[in-house]
Design a protein around this motif. Structure first.
Motif, PDB file in Angstrom:
ATOM      1  N   LEU A   1      -7.668  21.785  12.780  1.00  0.00           N
ATOM      2  CA  LEU A   1      -8.460  21.755  11.693  1.00  0.00           C
ATOM      3  C   LEU A   1      -8.744  23.129  10.955  1.00  0.00           C
ATOM      4  CD1 LEU A   1     -11.875  19.850  13.235  1.00  0.00           C
ATOM      5  CD2 LEU A   1     -10.001  18.921  11.540  1.00  0.00           C
ATOM      6  N   TYR A   2      -8.640  24.168  11.698  1.00  0.00           N
ATOM      7  CA  TYR A   2      -8.690  25.509  11.107  1.00  0.00           C
ATOM      8  C   TYR A   2      -7.391  25.822  10.410  1.00  0.00           C
ATOM      9  CZ  TYR A   2     -13.214  26.747  13.004  1.00  0.00           C
ATOM     10  OH  TYR A   2     -14.633  26.819  12.915  1.00  0.00           O
ATOM     11  N   ALA A   3      -6.243  25.420  11.065  1.00  0.00           N
ATOM     12  CA  ALA A   3      -4.921  25.605  10.429  1.00  0.00           C
ATOM     13  C   ALA A   3      -4.666  24.872   9.089  1.00  0.00           C
ATOM     14  CB  ALA A   3      -3.670  24.908  11.195  1.00  0.00           C
ATOM     15  N   THR A   4      -5.394  23.684   9.184  1.00  0.00           N
ATOM     16  CA  THR A   4      -5.286  22.792   8.052  1.00  0.00           C
ATOM     17  C   THR A   4      -5.964  23.455   6.748  1.00  0.00           C
ATOM     18  OG1 THR A   4      -4.821  20.655   9.239  1.00  0.00           O
ATOM     19  CG2 THR A   4      -5.690  20.358   6.990  1.00  0.00           C
ATOM     20  N   ALA A   5      -7.377  23.944   7.020  1.00  0.00           N
ATOM     21  CA  ALA A   5      -8.076  24.555   6.084  1.00  0.00           C
ATOM     22  C   ALA A   5      -7.568  25.820   5.560  1.00  0.00           C
ATOM     23  CB  ALA A   5      -9.338  24.651   6.548  1.00  0.00           C
ATOM     24  N   PHE A   6      -6.724  26.528   6.560  1.00  0.00           N
ATOM     25  CA  PHE A   6      -6.293  27.818   6.072  1.00  0.00           C
ATOM     26  C   PHE A   6      -4.927  27.535   5.015  1.00  0.00           C
ATOM     27  CE2 PHE A   6      -2.395  30.623   6.763  1.00  0.00           C
ATOM     28  CZ  PHE A   6      -3.007  31.892   6.130  1.00  0.00           C
ATOM     29  N   PHE A   7      -4.054  26.522   5.298  1.00  0.00           N
ATOM     30  CA  PHE A   7      -2.896  26.177   4.302  1.00  0.00           C
ATOM     31  C   PHE A   7      -3.460  25.727   3.042  1.00  0.00           C
ATOM     32  CE2 PHE A   7      -0.569  26.260   8.487  1.00  0.00           C
ATOM     33  CZ  PHE A   7       0.389  26.970   7.995  1.00  0.00           C
ATOM     34  N   ILE A   8      -4.608  24.796   2.993  1.00  0.00           N
ATOM     35  CA  ILE A   8      -5.089  24.440   1.971  1.00  0.00           C
ATOM     36  C   ILE A   8      -5.769  25.497   0.956  1.00  0.00           C
ATOM     37  CG2 ILE A   8      -6.888  22.913   0.819  1.00  0.00           C
ATOM     38  CD1 ILE A   8      -6.653  21.091   3.160  1.00  0.00           C
ATOM     39  N   GLY A   9      -6.329  26.391   1.673  1.00  0.00           N
ATOM     40  CA  GLY A   9      -6.748  27.526   0.999  1.00  0.00           C
ATOM     41  C   GLY A   9      -5.793  28.276   0.511  1.00  0.00           C
ATOM     42  N   ILE A  10      -4.593  28.514   1.165  1.00  0.00           N
ATOM     43  CA  ILE A  10      -3.351  29.318   0.578  1.00  0.00           C
ATOM     44  C   ILE A  10      -2.870  28.540  -0.568  1.00  0.00           C
ATOM     45  CG2 ILE A  10      -0.982  29.794   1.016  1.00  0.00           C
ATOM     46  CD1 ILE A  10      -3.018  31.745   2.166  1.00  0.00           C
ATOM     47  N   ARG A  11      -2.866  27.378  -0.477  1.00  0.00           N
ATOM     48  CA  ARG A  11      -2.075  26.538  -1.749  1.00  0.00           C
ATOM     49  C   ARG A  11      -3.154  26.416  -2.813  1.00  0.00           C
ATOM     50  NH1 ARG A  11       2.589  25.699  -2.464  1.00  0.00           N
ATOM     51  NH2 ARG A  11       2.173  23.856  -3.759  1.00  0.00           N
ATOM     52  N   ALA A  12      -4.407  26.794  -2.604  1.00  0.00           N
ATOM     53  CA  ALA A  12      -5.433  26.742  -3.792  1.00  0.00           C
ATOM     54  C   ALA A  12      -5.262  28.068  -4.514  1.00  0.00           C
ATOM     55  CB  ALA A  12      -6.985  26.684  -3.366  1.00  0.00           C
ATOM     56  N   LEU A  13      -4.680  28.883  -3.725  1.00  0.00           N
ATOM     57  CA  LEU A  13      -4.409  30.583  -4.328  1.00  0.00           C
ATOM     58  C   LEU A  13      -3.066  30.364  -5.355  1.00  0.00           C
ATOM     59  CD1 LEU A  13      -5.646  32.801  -1.848  1.00  0.00           C
ATOM     60  CD2 LEU A  13      -6.439  32.750  -4.015  1.00  0.00           C
ATOM     61  N   GLY A  14      -2.231  29.381  -4.996  1.00  0.00           N
ATOM     62  CA  GLY A  14      -1.217  29.148  -5.766  1.00  0.00           C
ATOM     63  C   GLY A  14       0.038  29.859  -4.969  1.00  0.00           C
ATOM     64  N   LEU A  15      -0.038  30.388  -3.655  1.00  0.00           N
ATOM     65  CA  LEU A  15       0.782  31.033  -2.908  1.00  0.00           C
ATOM     66  C   LEU A  15       2.057  30.163  -2.595  1.00  0.00           C
ATOM     67  CD1 LEU A  15      -0.996  33.742  -0.974  1.00  0.00           C
ATOM     68  CD2 LEU A  15       0.036  33.931  -3.162  1.00  0.00           C
ATOM     69  N   ASP A  16       3.213  30.611  -2.675  1.00  0.00           N
ATOM     70  CA  ASP A  16       4.312  29.860  -1.954  1.00  0.00           C
ATOM     71  C   ASP A  16       4.433  29.960  -0.480  1.00  0.00           C
ATOM     72  OD1 ASP A  16       6.679  28.232  -2.028  1.00  0.00           O
ATOM     73  OD2 ASP A  16       8.313  29.819  -2.715  1.00  0.00           O
ATOM     74  N   LEU A  17       4.168  28.684   0.111  1.00  0.00           N
ATOM     75  CA  LEU A  17       4.407  28.790   1.612  1.00  0.00           C
ATOM     76  C   LEU A  17       5.628  28.959   2.214  1.00  0.00           C
ATOM     77  CD1 LEU A  17       2.138  25.762   2.272  1.00  0.00           C
ATOM     78  CD2 LEU A  17       1.282  28.104   2.248  1.00  0.00           C
ATOM     79  N   THR A  18       6.860  28.923   1.285  1.00  0.00           N
ATOM     80  CA  THR A  18       8.311  29.086   1.920  1.00  0.00           C
ATOM     81  C   THR A  18       8.272  30.749   2.316  1.00  0.00           C
ATOM     82  OG1 THR A  18       9.016  27.682   0.571  1.00  0.00           O
ATOM     83  CG2 THR A  18      10.546  29.089   1.440  1.00  0.00           C
ATOM     84  N   GLY A  19       7.872  31.567   1.479  1.00  0.00           N
ATOM     85  CA  GLY A  19       8.003  32.945   1.662  1.00  0.00           C
ATOM     86  C   GLY A  19       6.929  33.238   2.856  1.00  0.00           C
ATOM     87  N   LEU A  20       5.864  32.719   3.077  1.00  0.00           N
ATOM     88  CA  LEU A  20       5.145  32.708   4.159  1.00  0.00           C
ATOM     89  C   LEU A  20       5.450  32.201   5.533  1.00  0.00           C
ATOM     90  CD1 LEU A  20       1.953  33.575   4.785  1.00  0.00           C
ATOM     91  CD2 LEU A  20       1.387  31.238   4.557  1.00  0.00           C
ATOM     92  N   ALA A  21       6.356  31.278   5.448  1.00  0.00           N
ATOM     93  CA  ALA A  21       6.995  30.875   6.570  1.00  0.00           C
ATOM     94  C   ALA A  21       7.988  31.975   6.929  1.00  0.00           C
ATOM     95  CB  ALA A  21       7.667  29.625   6.401  1.00  0.00           C
ATOM     96  N   VAL A  22       8.736  32.555   6.151  1.00  0.00           N
ATOM     97  CA  VAL A  22       9.822  33.356   6.464  1.00  0.00           C
ATOM     98  C   VAL A  22       9.176  34.823   7.034  1.00  0.00           C
ATOM     99  CG1 VAL A  22      11.598  35.084   5.734  1.00  0.00           C
ATOM    100  CG2 VAL A  22      11.491  32.679   4.841  1.00  0.00           C
ATOM    101  N   LEU A  23       7.955  35.126   6.416  1.00  0.00           N
ATOM    102  CA  LEU A  23       7.209  36.285   6.814  1.00  0.00           C
ATOM    103  C   LEU A  23       6.479  36.174   8.304  1.00  0.00           C
ATOM    104  CD1 LEU A  23       6.009  38.947   6.395  1.00  0.00           C
ATOM    105  CD2 LEU A  23       4.203  38.143   5.374  1.00  0.00           C
ATOM    106  N   SER A  24       6.148  34.870   8.414  1.00  0.00           N
ATOM    107  CA  SER A  24       5.666  34.636   9.708  1.00  0.00           C
ATOM    108  C   SER A  24       6.606  34.508  10.931  1.00  0.00           C
ATOM    109  CB  SER A  24       4.826  33.359   9.791  1.00  0.00           C
ATOM    110  OG  SER A  24       5.574  32.190   9.469  1.00  0.00           O
ATOM    111  N   GLY A  25       7.811  33.948  10.492  1.00  0.00           N
ATOM    112  CA  GLY A  25       8.759  34.143  11.571  1.00  0.00           C
ATOM    113  C   GLY A  25       9.504  35.493  12.020  1.00  0.00           C
ATOM    114  N   ALA A  26       9.283  36.448  11.095  1.00  0.00           N
ATOM    115  CA  ALA A  26       9.605  37.747  11.338  1.00  0.00           C
ATOM    116  C   ALA A  26       8.712  38.468  12.117  1.00  0.00           C
ATOM    117  CB  ALA A  26       9.886  38.502  10.060  1.00  0.00           C
ATOM    118  N   ILE A  27       7.442  38.167  11.809  1.00  0.00           N
ATOM    119  CA  ILE A  27       6.253  38.820  12.463  1.00  0.00           C
ATOM    120  C   ILE A  27       6.176  38.115  13.992  1.00  0.00           C
ATOM    121  CG2 ILE A  27       3.718  38.794  12.639  1.00  0.00           C
ATOM    122  CD1 ILE A  27       3.590  38.799   9.643  1.00  0.00           C
ATOM    123  N   GLY A  28       6.533  36.872  13.979  1.00  0.00           N
ATOM    124  CA  GLY A  28       6.457  36.201  15.255  1.00  0.00           C
ATOM    125  C   GLY A  28       7.447  36.623  16.284  1.00  0.00           C
TER     126      GLY A  28
END
Length: 445
Positions: free
Chosen positions: A235-262
């Motif tokens: 539930l919290y992951a879904t709320a986070f991604f919906i909030g990110i989409r509401a800001l108009g951010l591109d989740l593709t770049g976020l996925a690349v960044l999260s992979g590098a951080i991981g």
């Protein structure tokens, strides 16, 4: 020192739009101010002030009587009394709404409708604010309740006054651009509203789902913990991604960044990740669960709770040990209540060679079964296990079903029962004895 980049400059078109919108708002404010100076509008403002004062006196006059009447209804359900308490807190607003709509109805009946136009707007605003105040009382979190209440009040006020579009244009022109994404004050407010509503919805769904899962007797305690945590993360992951989409951010770049951080965090948080995975394994294989009695090294106690990183174990002396999940997977754990509740305990003792072993065994079994916590359905047994230097050695074995009540105390109770039984039947418990001889020294010739 490095030179800081200058802030992004507004284009001529954006400046012209802001000036145009500002001019329109100023013109509308002027028209609104001039309208308020008309005689009938001034009369309506005076009537509104008088109704506010009258509502205040009505609340001071009738409030104590209503409170005393509520106090006399002790046999009513708590939910009904809670609703009455909320109504009592808003008596001033309720009286004002009733009074202003009575005045509007009278003025529409005996005067022109235009002469009560301002009072109608104020009455609509007061009623809308009152409804929002009652509706937000359903939110238990005080910060969240206040945020939603004030935001709803502002939006309803703009909507009733008919200036929502103008306010959106002003907020949309205040912002900055990063790359291809433009961040505006309107986008920020919309995102905060969406995020607040999502968090409120997540908390409501989380409470409802957790209650249903934990109250289901067909689901084991370990699976209940796993399901609750899985639903919470989802539930919290879904709320986070919906909030990110509401800001108009591109989740593709976020996925690349999260992979590098991981990848980077994977090396520094190996133990943390290992404990998290071990916790999931423990919940899935049901090797331990809340309420189980375990022994791990020198720690003996019962499982209080299963966490994502550690297991809480409470001992008999009130200490709470936070044992990492990895230790429970890799170490040797004794689970006293894993498959069933029966626990067998052994007591070793010895008696004199002068005592009959058959009588000793019978007396020992009767003494053990006289203790309250010792099971009668699984009889105790006593066996001869050897002939020692000073005694005949025995082992007494008995069963219990409540290891959470302690093991040392039940052993002590059985030892006392043996002592009393042996003393009553004249059976002695020997102790090692040594004979010392003094050799005289021969005289020298």
């Amino acid at each position: 020192m490095e030179e800081q980049e200058p802030p992004p400059e507004l284009s001529a078109q954006q400046i012209q739009e802001i000036v145009t919108i500002g001019t329109d708002i100023y013109a509308q404010v002027q028209i609104f101010a001039l309208g308020l100076l008309r005689p009938w509008n001034l009369y309506q403002i005076g009537i509104t002030i008088g109704l506010v004062v009258l509502a205040h006196f009505l609340r001071a006059w009738l409030g104590p009587a209503i409170r005393d009447w509520m106090a006399s209804r002790e046999n009513w359900p708590k939910s009904r009394l809670r609703i009455l308490a909320v109504i009592h807190q808003r008596l001033r607003g309720i009286f004002f709404v009733i009074l202003i709509w009575l005045v509007v109805a009278i003025m529409r009946e005996y005067t022109w409708p235009s002469r009560s136009y301002l009072l109608s707007i104020i009455g609509t605003l007061a009623f809308a604010w009152l409804v929002i105040a009652f509706a937000t009382r359903l939110i238990k979190s005080v910060p969240l309740r206040r945020t939603i209440r004030y935001g709803a009040w502002v939006y309803v006020t703009l909507y009733i006054l008919g200036v929502v579009d103008q306010a959106e244009q002003v907020l949309d022109n205040i912002g900055f651009t990063v790359g291809e994404i433009r961040f505006t004050l309107l986008l920020l407010i919309q995102s905060l509203v969406i995020l607040t509503l999502l968090l409120a919805l997540v908390r409501f769904v989380m409470r409802t789902t957790a209650h249903r899962i934990t109250s289901n007797p067909d689901i084991s305690p370990s699976m209940q913990v796993l399901l609750v945590k899985a639903v919470q993360i989802g539930l919290y992951a879904t709320a986070f991604f919906i909030g990110i989409r509401a800001l108009g951010l591109d989740l593709t770049g976020l996925a690349v960044l999260s992979g590098a951080i991981g990848v980077g965090l994977g090396f520094g948080l190996q133990k943390v990740v290992s404990n998290l995975v071990s916790g999931v394994i423990i919940l899935l294989d049901k090797s331990i669960k809340p309420g189980d009695v375990i022994s791990l090294g020198d720690t003996f106690g019962w499982i209080n709770s299963l966490g994502a990183r550690y297991v809480s174990v409470v001992t008999r002396d009130g200490k709470e040990y936070l044992i990492p999940n990895e230790d429970l997977i890799t170490g040797q754990v004794v689970n006293w209540s894993h498959s069933n509740e029966f626990v067998r305990l052994d007591i070793h003792f010895g008696t004199s060679y002068a005592d009959n072993p058959h009588d000793v065994r019978k007396i020992a079994v009767e003494a053990a079964e006289s203790v309250d916590r010792v099971l009668k359905t699984r009889p105790a047994v006593c066996h001869v296990i050897g002939f020692g230097d000073s005694s005949v050695d025995y082992v007494l074995r008995f069963w219990i079903t409540d290891p959470t009540g302690g093991l040392t105390n039940i052993r002590g109770a059985v030892f006392l029962a043996l002592w009393d039984a042996f003393a009553a039947h004249g059976i002695s418990i020997p102790f090692p004895q040594r004979e010392v001889k003094l050799l005289r020294k021969k005289p020298a010739h």
